[in-house]
Structures are given as structure tokens and as C-alpha cells.
Motif scaffolding. Structure first.
Motif, mmCIF file in Angstrom:
data_model
loop_
_atom_site.group_PDB
_atom_site.id
_atom_site.type_symbol
_atom_site.label_atom_id
_atom_site.label_comp_id
_atom_site.label_asym_id
_atom_site.label_seq_id
_atom_site.Cartn_x
_atom_site.Cartn_y
_atom_site.Cartn_z
ATOM 1 N N LEU A 1 -5.110 16.432 -25.395
ATOM 2 C CA LEU A 1 -5.541 16.470 -26.794
ATOM 3 C C LEU A 1 -5.548 17.902 -27.313
ATOM 4 O O LEU A 1 -5.045 18.179 -28.405
ATOM 5 C CB LEU A 1 -6.929 15.849 -26.943
ATOM 6 C CG LEU A 1 -7.506 15.857 -28.364
ATOM 7 C CD1 LEU A 1 -6.712 14.917 -29.261
ATOM 8 C CD2 LEU A 1 -8.976 15.462 -28.365
ATOM 9 N N ASN A 2 -6.103 18.825 -26.530
ATOM 10 C CA ASN A 2 -6.227 20.218 -26.952
ATOM 11 C C ASN A 2 -4.872 20.824 -27.299
ATOM 12 O O ASN A 2 -4.741 21.580 -28.267
ATOM 13 C CB ASN A 2 -6.887 21.032 -25.846
ATOM 14 C CG ASN A 2 -7.132 22.475 -26.249
ATOM 15 O OD1 ASN A 2 -8.138 22.784 -26.864
ATOM 16 N ND2 ASN A 2 -6.213 23.369 -25.895
ATOM 17 N N ASN A 3 -3.857 20.516 -26.522
ATOM 18 C CA ASN A 3 -2.551 21.153 -26.678
ATOM 19 C C ASN A 3 -1.612 20.399 -27.604
ATOM 20 O O ASN A 3 -0.486 20.830 -27.824
ATOM 21 C CB ASN A 3 -1.881 21.301 -25.307
ATOM 22 C CG ASN A 3 -2.733 22.111 -24.343
ATOM 23 O OD1 ASN A 3 -3.595 22.883 -24.751
ATOM 24 N ND2 ASN A 3 -2.488 21.939 -23.044
ATOM 25 N N SER A 4 -2.067 19.256 -28.154
ATOM 26 C CA SER A 4 -1.176 18.441 -28.982
ATOM 27 C C SER A 4 -1.019 18.991 -30.396
ATOM 28 O O SER A 4 -0.028 18.713 -31.065
ATOM 29 C CB SER A 4 -1.672 17.000 -29.042
ATOM 30 O OG SER A 4 -2.949 16.925 -29.659
ATOM 31 N N LYS A 5 -1.998 19.786 -30.863
ATOM 32 C CA LYS A 5 -1.919 20.414 -32.181
ATOM 33 C C LYS A 5 -2.491 21.819 -32.092
ATOM 34 O O LYS A 5 -3.519 22.042 -31.431
ATOM 35 C CB LYS A 5 -2.709 19.620 -33.226
ATOM 36 C CG LYS A 5 -2.112 18.278 -33.607
ATOM 37 C CD LYS A 5 -2.902 17.632 -34.745
ATOM 38 C CE LYS A 5 -2.292 16.297 -35.137
ATOM 39 N NZ LYS A 5 -3.034 15.665 -36.264
ATOM 40 N N ALA A 6 -1.849 22.758 -32.771
ATOM 41 C CA ALA A 6 -2.313 24.147 -32.715
ATOM 42 C C ALA A 6 -3.748 24.270 -33.220
ATOM 43 O O ALA A 6 -4.553 25.034 -32.665
ATOM 44 C CB ALA A 6 -1.371 25.037 -33.533
ATOM 45 N N GLU A 7 -4.096 23.495 -34.235
ATOM 46 C CA GLU A 7 -5.444 23.600 -34.812
ATOM 47 C C GLU A 7 -6.523 23.029 -33.896
ATOM 48 O O GLU A 7 -7.712 23.251 -34.109
ATOM 49 C CB GLU A 7 -5.495 22.884 -36.162
ATOM 50 C CG GLU A 7 -5.261 21.384 -36.063
ATOM 51 C CD GLU A 7 -5.222 20.706 -37.421
ATOM 52 O OE1 GLU A 7 -6.315 20.428 -37.956
ATOM 53 O OE2 GLU A 7 -4.116 20.465 -37.927
ATOM 54 N N TRP A 8 -6.106 22.276 -32.866
ATOM 55 C CA TRP A 8 -7.074 21.694 -31.944
ATOM 56 C C TRP A 8 -7.264 22.529 -30.675
ATOM 57 O O TRP A 8 -8.017 22.136 -29.789
ATOM 58 C CB TRP A 8 -6.635 20.275 -31.559
ATOM 59 C CG TRP A 8 -6.788 19.299 -32.695
ATOM 60 C CD1 TRP A 8 -7.351 19.530 -33.910
ATOM 61 C CD2 TRP A 8 -6.352 17.930 -32.725
ATOM 62 N NE1 TRP A 8 -7.313 18.422 -34.699
ATOM 63 C CE2 TRP A 8 -6.709 17.411 -33.998
ATOM 64 C CE3 TRP A 8 -5.719 17.099 -31.817
ATOM 65 C CZ2 TRP A 8 -6.439 16.100 -34.370
ATOM 66 C CZ3 TRP A 8 -5.445 15.789 -32.181
ATOM 67 C CH2 TRP A 8 -5.796 15.288 -33.448
ATOM 68 N N ASN A 9 -6.578 23.644 -30.583
ATOM 69 C CA ASN A 9 -6.670 24.500 -29.394
ATOM 70 C C ASN A 9 -8.013 25.224 -29.374
ATOM 71 O O ASN A 9 -8.322 25.997 -30.272
ATOM 72 C CB ASN A 9 -5.523 25.505 -29.382
ATOM 73 C CG ASN A 9 -5.466 26.302 -28.090
ATOM 74 O OD1 ASN A 9 -6.361 26.199 -27.249
ATOM 75 N ND2 ASN A 9 -4.428 27.093 -27.932
ATOM 76 N N GLN A 10 -8.816 24.985 -28.321
ATOM 77 C CA GLN A 10 -10.145 25.593 -28.222
ATOM 78 C C GLN A 10 -10.261 26.577 -27.055
ATOM 79 O O GLN A 10 -11.366 26.946 -26.670
ATOM 80 C CB GLN A 10 -11.212 24.502 -28.070
ATOM 81 C CG GLN A 10 -11.260 23.545 -29.252
ATOM 82 C CD GLN A 10 -12.444 22.615 -29.180
ATOM 83 O OE1 GLN A 10 -13.563 22.982 -29.558
ATOM 84 N NE2 GLN A 10 -12.232 21.412 -28.676
ATOM 85 N N GLY A 11 -9.143 27.000 -26.485
ATOM 86 C CA GLY A 11 -9.205 28.019 -25.448
ATOM 87 C C GLY A 11 -8.827 27.495 -24.080
ATOM 88 O O GLY A 11 -8.620 26.297 -23.872
ATOM 89 N N PRO A 12 -8.773 28.419 -23.086
ATOM 90 C CA PRO A 12 -8.249 28.066 -21.758
ATOM 91 C C PRO A 12 -9.085 27.044 -20.998
ATOM 92 O O PRO A 12 -8.533 26.278 -20.206
ATOM 93 C CB PRO A 12 -8.217 29.410 -21.028
ATOM 94 C CG PRO A 12 -9.167 30.286 -21.780
ATOM 95 C CD PRO A 12 -9.078 29.852 -23.201
#
Length: 747
Positions: free
Chosen positions: A173-184
Motif C-alpha cells: 500500500l505504501n509504495n503504490s502511490k507517491a502520496e502514500w509513502n510514509q518512510g522506510p
């Protein structure tokens, strides 16, 4: 879904994501569950206040605004893991559909979620199932309360969560959209599932709590991937079904669609909880949770199998049948929605009549429809007779004699097929006149064209007795199970072959007496009294199960036939065991401990088709009475009672666990000819050879004979014996003369 008129207590703990909403909608339609409350966590897909508001709106939509709603935790007890902000904003609005939900009629309970659950565990006589559809923070808070809650009154917690032998879904989920990226810590976590990741310490605490748990992990969710087929399965017209359909459309085609394959998650957990999935594979495992956070290759929230015996075993669902799940989903979402008590229903029922109809075919149904009442005593149905013309129609009482004059009277229709009110339910009756009518319609299908036209806009179309032949002639009955009067089975089969309808014709006598796939508007019944059962089913479709049963018992003094007289398949590997038992009553079996009780519950469910009915730790007062009645000298006892009910035969097994006093703890297997006590329990079945083939392959079953039973002549009875793992010897019997089967009692 089997509607057995028995309810189990349920609390739904949820973070109100899109899949939570679907699961709740399914359960609002399930008459076997009494939803005590919905507890909301703000540690998941929605923010707390918005999630609570959605719960209130869903309960209003589902006509259950009085169900308790409580707010729980707004933050997890460990870390601060969250879904992406824009994702949560979308869930707060129910994927953009919140405006389609009604304003709440209920209000939020002032208690915290865990306080409400604690109070319910103390107040409810029967055990409570908790369905956990989000993070486990609220339940963790429950376990930390002082004084301790009565967790023994939790029958089990069904948890949608974890990923045991498959990848997790955090990074996906995190990597599916740039706006959903919350860090490593999110982008590198390919191990954890969201509900566990949100509060891993809470999950570990709950898993180690000794409360019975059934885990529905991501491993099994891959068998239920969301697509348009689920949208197409929904055919019901009520508001719950309509909203569910729109929500699925948003997730598969609309702005809420995700760029990764999306399991249906929580509806799967909800249906797995109901035990309507017979082909599920469930194993016992010790599941641990990793709680340490890493900033690369993060494993926090990972669930894994462990050999550490300090971790209690839990049930883990590892596979399901996709086809069976879709069928269960279809039946659940298309089930009748119980109306509000204050809601007045007004539907038009047109009963189609013709010359030489069977009097009871229309009069029995007419009586049912006429007796149905709203809460304010206004009629639910406006019922009228309709025919091709206004001429009086001859009504026969039974088949006319070959010589002499039979009993009959004339009846005049209220309307003609050319001029009539709108018809919500078209009800087509049968009778001796059907033969001449079918011949006429095959040459000039004027009535058939009218039936087809009315069916397009009707809610339901019902055919009873030989009237089913008219519906078949309209070619609207295709690729479905049907029934009719037993004397007309061959005619219906021939008509099916002639018009390539692919109909399966079943004898429903000694069963429900009618057939209705809830995803279809068409239903059929056998003759004479069978139509009364179908008419009561129509009442249930609009007023719910309780109203139907009250009407039958208190007004009509009619015993509703239950069960399926014949299974839908006679191939052993496809048999549904609940379909082949026709009758018995009550059986008591003593358990050594709760582990044996759960194992026995599973065995009787999977082998003979029993369902959990209710379970309770007897109160001190009840135990004292029970101990005295049972003859224990000190008059003391501590006892757990669990009842299982067979939905077809309507008889119970009573599993009892004596904490005190203890009896003999070793299971004793008696020989068939041992003197004293009950040597076997006999069940009447409908196909002795197929039942033998089924049982001989079931785990835990010991057959006393290794050869198939022989049908005896002229003696009509055939039987065989087997022993279960708990010391009970069973006899399966076919051919006992039966005058009737009422509520599972053979007489």
C-alpha cells in the motif's frame, strides 16, 4: 446462510474501512446474530469520530439504530503507525459515498469501547463472539482493566489480521502511490499485515490471553479477490444491498480503486465467523508477533509460527473455496432486511387464477398474505385476484373424480390482465386447468407475454404447484433449481428439455416445501400446503424472520416446515452434511476441558453439519440447582454448557464441561450389545449409501462395519453404525415410515 431462528451474541470491533462497512452490512442481514454493539477504533482506516459516525449511519441504514455504538482508542498503545492521511480521509467519507447514508437515528454510548465490552460480558447470560476487523487496541485495553473482565464469557475472537506464510501488505500500500509513502519503516515492511502492524504489542497481548481465537490472515484472503463479480452477485433491492453494490463499484471502478489486487478482507472474516464456509481448512498454530521497529527491512508486526509452548494455540484459516465464498456472500447480502418496527410496508400481490385452479393453492396463500400486519395493525399486502377476463373461474377442491361431481365453487377475479394495479409480487397458482391453459398458450402466448412483462417490474415472482409450468413456459426459469407438485415433476422436466431451460427439479416434501435462490426474483413450491410455506417466505422477505415465525405460530397456528429433504447433489464428495439428517432431539456429551469442547464443536460441525447455538457458564445459583438435581451430594458444581443445533433436523447436542465435580476422565467405548445405558443414537437420513460413503472418509469416524449396508427386502429399513471420538455410537437409518417431520421430531 442457514436461517435457524437462533441468535448468537456478537460485538463488532472495527476501524470502519470500506471492507469493514461491507462486513457490517452482511451481518446486519444475518438473523442468526444479535449484534450487541459496534466498538470503533481510531487506530486504523478512519479517524475515530468519523468512524463512529459511519457506524451510526450504517445501523440506521440497516434498521437497527438501537444497537450500541462506542468510541475506543484514538491512538495505538505502541508506536504511532497509521494509514496514509489521504487514504484515511477517503475512508472517512466511505469512499465518497457518505452522502448516500442516512442521518444517524442512534447516539453514541458514553462508555469507552472496552468498558462496554466488559459490561456486556458481565450482563449477558450467553457467551459473546467478538469480530475484530481492525487493530486490536480496544481489546488490549479490555484485558488491562482492573478488576479483570469476565473473559471466559468470550466464546472466541475472530480476528481479520496477520500474514503467516505470505507477504504482508504494508509496503504494497505504501509504495503504490507517491502520496502514500510514509518512510522506510513502511516502504521496507513486506512482512506485516495492517491490522497487526497498527498496534503489534496489543496483538501480542491478545494472542497470549488464552481467549479462543480464530485468525483469518492474508494467506486466505488471496482466495477472495475483489472484482466486478461481487457487484453482479447483489440483486436485492433494499437500501443495504444498494449501498453495498455502490461501494463495491467504487472500489473496482471508481476513484477509490487501488492499483494493487485487493482482497475482500473483512467480509471474508465475517462469513468465516458464521461457519457457513464448509470447505475452509483450519489448523491449530501458535502465532507470535514481532514488536520491534526497524528503519530498514522492517519486520515490526510480522506474525509467525512459533514452537514456544507459552504461546497459546489458535485456529488459523489457511484456505477456503472461492466458489463457496461467493455463494455465501451472495446469499448473505441478498437475504431479507428486517424492517423497522415503526416502518409500514404496503405491497401489491396479484394472484393469477384460471379455470379449474386448486382452491388451497390460492386460498392458503391468500390467508397468509391477508393476515400479515404492520406494527400499527395495517395490512402489509393488498392482495387481489387477476385473470384474463372478469368471468367467474371454477375452483376445484382436489383432483376432480372421474365419475360424478367433485367439490367446487366459482370465484370472480378482481382485475384482468389488461387493467390492474402495479404488481409487486406475482403469484401463479396451479390446478387441473393448467393442462388446457398450457396448450392454449403454446399456440397463442398472450398470457405468457403478460407474465413476462409483469415479471420485469415485480419484486418477486412465485409459482406454486402446477402453476410453475406457466413460469417455465415463459422461459424465465433458466439454469436453476425448481419444484412443483410431485405429480408434475416429469412434465416440468420435459418442458425444461423442450425449451433448453436446464432446470433441476427437486422434491421438497419433508423439507422447506419451496425453493428460492435469494439472488433471483423467481421462486417455486410444491402443491397445496407447500404454497403456504412459500407465502410465509414472502412475508419474511419483507418483514423479517421474527415476523414470519410470529405470524405462523400465533395467527395461522401453522408449523413452518424446515430443512432440505434431499441434498442438491448425491455425489458424496459434494455432500453438505446438514442436508442428510432429517430428525431427532437432544443428546448430552461430557467434555474433559475447554480444549475438548472446542474440538468436539468442530467435529460435530464438520461431520454432521451442526452449528453453534449458544454457550454459557452456569451461574452459581444455576450450578447449585443443577448439582442438586443431578444428585451430587455436596450440592456444589461449576459447569459450562454449550448447545449445538442441527439446522435441518432442529435437535441439539449439549456439550458439558464439569470444572467441579470431576467424573471419570477417560472416554469409554461400549460394545453394541453391552447391557445398561443408551447404546446408540439413531438419525434418520435420506440416502443411506451416500451417507455411508461420506462418513467412512471423515476424520475421527470409526465404522463398525467395513462394508456398505445392504437394502433389505421386504423390510424397508436400512442402517449402519459408527462411533465418534467422544464415546458416542451412532446409527444412521433410512426407510423408517414417517407420517411427518415437525421441528426435527419424526412421527
Amino acid at each position: 446462510m442457514n436461517k435457524i431462528g437462533l441468535t448468537k451474541n456478537l460485538i463488532i470491533d472495527t476501524d470502519m474501512g470500506w471492507d469493514d462497512v461491507l462486513a457490517i452490512l452482511l451481518l446486519l442481514k444475518n438473523p442468526n446474530y444479535h449484534i450487541l454493539g459496534i466498538t470503533v477504533t481510531g487506530c486504523g482506516e478512519t479517524h475515530l469520530d468519523q468512524g463512529v459516525d459511519l457506524a451510526l449511519r450504517l445501523l440506521t441504514l440497516g434498521n437497527q439504530p438501537d444497537v450500541t455504538v462506542c468510541a475506543g482508542a484514538s491512538k495505538p498503545s505502541q508506536y504511532n503507525h497509521q494509514f496514509p492521511n489521504t487514504f484515511r480521509d477517503m475512508m472517512d467519507e466511505a469512499c465518497g459515498l457518505k452522502n448516500l447514508l442516512p442521518e444517524p437515528k442512534g447516539t453514541v454510548d458514553k462508555r469507552k469501547a472496552w468498558e462496554f465490552i466488559k459490561d456486556s460480558l458481565a450482563e449477558e447470560e450467553n457467551q459473546i463472539t467478538i469480530l475484530s476487523l481492525g487493530g486490536l487496541t480496544n481489546i488490549d485495553h479490555l484485558l488491562k482493566l482492573d478488576p479483570k473482565p469476565e473473559v471466559k464469557n468470550i466464546e472466541r475472537i475472530v480476528v481479520m489480521g496477520g500474514a503467516v506464510n505470505v507477504d504482508g501488505n504494508i509496503a504494497a500500500l505504501n509504495n503504490s502511490k507517491a502520496e502514500w509513502n510514509q518512510g522506510p519503516e513502511y516502504s521496507t515492511n513486506t512482512y506485516a499485515e495492517w491490522n497487526i502492524f497498527l498496534d503489534p504489542q496489543a496483538a501480542e497481548n491478545v494472542f497470549n490471553s488464552e481467549i479462543p481465537i480464530k485468525l483469518v490472515p492474508l494467506d486466505v484472503c488471496d482466495y477472495a479477490i475483489l472484482d466486478e463479480t461481487y457487484y453482479n452477485l447483489i440483486t436485492a433491492k433494499d437500501n443495504v444491498a444498494k449501498f453495498a453494490k455502490q461501494l463495491i463499484l467504487e472500489k473496482v471502478k471508481g476513484p477509490a480503486k487501488e492499483d494493487i489486487p485487493l482482497p475482500i478482507f473483512d467480509p471474508l472474516a465475517a462469513i468465516e465467523m458464521t461457519n457457513d464456509l464448509r470447505k475452509s481448512m483450519v489448523i491449530s498454530e501458535r502465532i507470535a508477533v514481532k514488536t520491534e521497529e526497524f528503519f530498514e527491512d522492517n519486520t515490526c508486526g510480522q506474525t509467525y509460527k512459533t514452537l514456544d509452548t507459552s504461546v497459546p494455540e489458535m485456529e488459523v484459516v489457511v484456505s477456503i473455496s472461492t466458489v463457496e465464498f461467493k455463494k455465501a456472500f451472495k446469499n448473505a447480502i441478498n437475504s431479507p432486511l428486517k424492517p423497522l418496527v415503526t416502518e409500514n410496508i404496503k405491497k401489491n400481490i396479484g394472484i393469477l387464477i384460471f379455470n379449474q385452479i386448486e382452491i388451497q393453492d390460492f386460498a392458503g396463500a391468500f390467508e397468509v398474505f391477508g393476515a400479515a400486519r404492520n406494527a400499527d395493525n395495517t395490512p402489509v399486502f393488498n392482495t387481489f385476484l387477476i385473470a384474463t377476463d372478469k368471468d367467474p373461474k371454477l375452483c376445484n377442491a382436489g383432483v376432480p373424480p372421474k365419475k360424478g361431481t367433485g367439490s367446487f365453487f366459482d370465484i370472480t377475479p378482481n382485475h384482468t390482465i389488461d387493467h390492474h394495479p402495479h404488481i409487486d409480487i406475482l403469484y401463479v397458482v396451479g390446478g387441473e386447468g393448467i393442462d388446457e391453459l398450457v396448450k392454449q398458450e403454446e399456440k397463442n402466448p398472450a398470457l405468457i407475454k403478460w407474465i413476462t412483462k409483469v415479471s420485469d417490474t415485480a419484486d418477486y415472482v412465485a409459482g406454486t404447484c402446477s402453476g410453475v409450468l406457466l413460469l417455465a413456459l415463459s422461459k424465465q426459469l433458466k439454469n436453476m433449481n425448481v419444484t412443483t407438485h410431485h405429480a408434475r415433476f416429469n412434465e416440468l422436466k420435459q418442458m425444461s428439455d423442450k425449451y433448453n431451460l436446464n432446470l433441476n427439479v427437486f422434491d421438497t416434501r419433508n423439507g422447506e416445501n419451496y425453493i428460492h435462490d435469494l439472488s433471483s426474483k423467481f421462486m417455486t413450491s410444491g402443491g397445496v400446503h407447500c404454497g403456504i410455506a412459500m407465502a410465509l417466505h414472502i412475508v419474511e422477505l419483507y418483514q423479517g424472520l421474527e415476523a414470519k415465525e410470529a405470524l405462523a405460530k400465533d395467527v395461522l397456528e401453522y408449523t413452518i416446515p424446515r430443512g432440505v429433504a434431499h441434498p442438491s447433489s448425491y455425489k458424496t464428495h459434494h455432500m453438505d452434511p446438514q442436508n442428510f439428517v432429517l430428525g431427532f432431539s437432544h443428546l448430552n456429551i461430557i467434555m474433559a476441558d475447554m480444549k475438548m469442547m472446542d474440538e468436539a464443536t468442530k467435529f460435530y460441525r464438520n461431520t454432521l453439519g451442526f452449528r453453534d447455538s449458544w454457550s454459557v457458564w452456569l451461574s452459581k445459583e444455576a450450578c447449585a440447582h443443577f448439582a442438586r438435581d443431578a444428585g451430587f451430594e455436596d450440592g456444589k458444581g461449576k459447569v459450562m454448557v454449550r448447545f449445538l443445533v442441527h439446522p435441518n433436523a432442529q435437535f441439539h447436542i449439549e456439550l458439558m464441561y464439569y470444572v467441579y465435580p470431576k467424573g471419570e476422565q477417560e472416554i469409554t467405548y461400549h460394545k453394541t450389545n453391552d447391557v445398561g445405558g443408551i447404546r446408540h443414537i439413531a438419525l434418520e437420513v435420506n440416502n443411506i449409501l451416500q451417507v455411508y460413503d461420506w462418513l467412512k472418509d471423515q476424520e475421527g469416524v470409526t465404522m463398525l462395519s467395513k462394508t456398505r449396508p445392504e437394502k433389505l427386502n421386504p423390510d424397508p429399513q436400512t442402517y449402519f453404525y459408527w462411533i465418534d471420538p467422544y464415546g458416542v455410537q451412532w446409527e444412521m437409518e433410512e426407510g423408517r415410515p414417517m407420517a411427518r417431520v415437525i421441528n426435527g421430531i419424526i412421527g
